[in-house]
Design a protein around this motif. Structure first.
Motif, PDB file in Angstrom:
ATOM      1  N   GLY A   1      46.755  75.118   3.543  1.00 37.88           N
ATOM      2  CA  GLY A   1      47.907  74.908   2.666  1.00 37.88           C
ATOM      3  C   GLY A   1      48.532  73.541   2.842  1.00 37.88           C
ATOM      4  N   ASP A   2      48.628  73.093   4.092  1.00 37.26           N
ATOM      5  CA  ASP A   2      49.201  71.767   4.360  1.00 37.26           C
ATOM      6  C   ASP A   2      48.345  70.665   3.745  1.00 37.26           C
ATOM      7  OD1 ASP A   2      51.275  72.917   5.745  1.00 37.26           O
ATOM      8  OD2 ASP A   2      50.419  72.539   7.732  1.00 37.26           O
TER       9      ASP A   2
ATOM     10  N   PHE B   1      46.163  70.983   1.303  1.00 35.39           N
ATOM     11  CA  PHE B   1      46.230  71.134  -0.154  1.00 35.39           C
ATOM     12  C   PHE B   1      47.462  70.414  -0.697  1.00 35.39           C
ATOM     13  CE2 PHE B   1      47.651  73.243  -3.983  1.00 35.39           C
ATOM     14  CZ  PHE B   1      46.484  73.447  -4.717  1.00 35.39           C
ATOM     15  N   THR B   2      48.591  70.614  -0.030  1.00 37.73           N
ATOM     16  CA  THR B   2      49.840  69.994  -0.477  1.00 37.73           C
ATOM     17  C   THR B   2      49.791  68.481  -0.345  1.00 37.73           C
ATOM     18  OG1 THR B   2      51.069  71.970   0.172  1.00 37.73           O
ATOM     19  CG2 THR B   2      52.338  69.947  -0.128  1.00 37.73           C
TER      20      THR B   2
ATOM     21  N   MET C   1      48.185  66.687  -3.229  1.00 36.51           N
ATOM     22  CA  MET C   1      48.812  66.750  -4.550  1.00 36.51           C
ATOM     23  C   MET C   1      49.297  65.391  -5.038  1.00 36.51           C
ATOM     24  SD  MET C   1      48.533  69.822  -5.657  1.00 36.51           S
ATOM     25  CE  MET C   1      49.697  69.853  -7.016  1.00 36.51           C
ATOM     26  N   SER C   2      49.716  64.521  -4.100  1.00 37.56           N
ATOM     27  CA  SER C   2      50.301  63.249  -4.503  1.00 37.56           C
ATOM     28  C   SER C   2      49.328  62.076  -4.437  1.00 37.56           C
ATOM     29  CB  SER C   2      51.517  62.932  -3.616  1.00 37.56           C
ATOM     30  OG  SER C   2      51.121  62.805  -2.259  1.00 37.56           O
TER      31      SER C   2
ATOM     32  N   GLY D   1      46.969  77.965  -4.465  1.00 36.12           N
ATOM     33  CA  GLY D   1      47.963  77.373  -3.588  1.00 36.12           C
ATOM     34  C   GLY D   1      49.165  78.232  -3.522  1.00 36.12           C
TER      35      GLY D   1
END
Length: 272
Positions: free
Chosen positions: A235-236, A238-239, A242-243, A272
């Motif tokens: 999850g970390d 994946f996040t 995002m940018s 996500g």
């Protein structure tokens, strides 16, 4: 004293985002001399640092095989256990491979034995020609695999099969290796192997380097951590992606394509 290398033991090539490391002692079936080990570690570090390289491929020169393992002539006589331990620490190609965040593909033909198999086990994807032969013969020499074989093999093919290979030193064919997951792809012929490897490497190199590195990190972690910890890491990462410019450009391209045509029923939706 071991004889000096008459040729470069490692050849490195860079093209179109792919860094190619070729083991280059064909007369010795690319046996792992101290010089080869040292140059191999150097080549890995250089390709890891090269921002234009997104994927690394490891192969062996010569007709007989990928790598037949350690150069027995260099390791037949041990003068000092301390010296032996220090030499391993200086040229630990197993540790060097762990530091690489980019995908590594092994292109395997012919003999892939001992340390050669351990190099292949350190790669993320293993592709083979039909004539490839795999084995860990160390037990027949009064030794055990010392380059990650006892640790990585069981994680890849399971404890039972790994124990069988390590204790019996029996060899495995390419088709057997594919059936147990030791390799994931077997080419139609030896001639087709390099083409198939280059095609896959080119496809990977065209993708976002950050996504490749994070996907590798998260997937490798799945064998070392419990599920909740693994899911948190996933999850970390994946996040964090995002940018990134690569992710946003890919999303925009996908959106533009979707606006021009109906979305296929099988299209995947990011989680996500």
């Amino acid at each position: 004293m071991p004889e000096a290398e008459s040729v470069e033991p490692i050849l490195v090539d860079r093209t179109a985002g792919i860094g190619w490391i070729r083991l280059n002692r064909p007369r010795q079936i690319n046996a792992l001399s101290l010089a080869l080990r040292s140059d191999f570690c150097t080549a890995l570090a250089e390709l890891q640092a090269d921002r234009d390289v997104h994927v690394i491929v490891i192969s062996g020169n010569g007709e007989r095989g990928f790598c037949a393992g350690a150069d027995i002539k260099e390791f037949a006589e041990v003068h000092s256990l301390t010296e032996a331990r220090q030499a391993r620490a200086v040229v630990s190609w197993s540790a060097a491979m762990e530091r690489v965040t980019k995908p590594i593909i092994a292109a395997i033909h012919g003999y892939c034995l001992g340390g050669g198999l351990e190099i292949a086990l350190g790669c993320d994807i293993r592709m083979a020609s039909p004539d490839a032969v795999f084995g860990l013969p160390e037990i027949t020499l009064g030794q055990i695999p010392g380059g990650g074989g006892t640790q990585r093999l069981a994680r890849i093919i399971g404890l039972g099969r790994a124990m069988d290979m390590v204790l019996t030193a029996e060899r495995m064919s390419a088709l057997e290796a594919k059936s147990c997951g030791l390799v994931t792809r077997v080419s139609e012929s030896r001639d087709a192997l390099e083409y198939d490897v280059r095609t896959l490497a080119s496809a990977l190199a065209s993708r976002g380097s950050a996504a490749l590195a994070f996907a590798k990190e998260a997937t490798k972690a799945s064998t070392d951590v419990d599920l909740p910890s693994g899911l948190r890491l996933e999850g970390d990462l994946f996040t964090l992606l995002m940018s990134t410019p690569e992710r946003m450009a890919a999303a925009k391209a996908f959106q533009n394509k979707s606006n021009r045509a109906p979305l296929p029923l099988t299209a995947a939706v990011a989680g996500g």
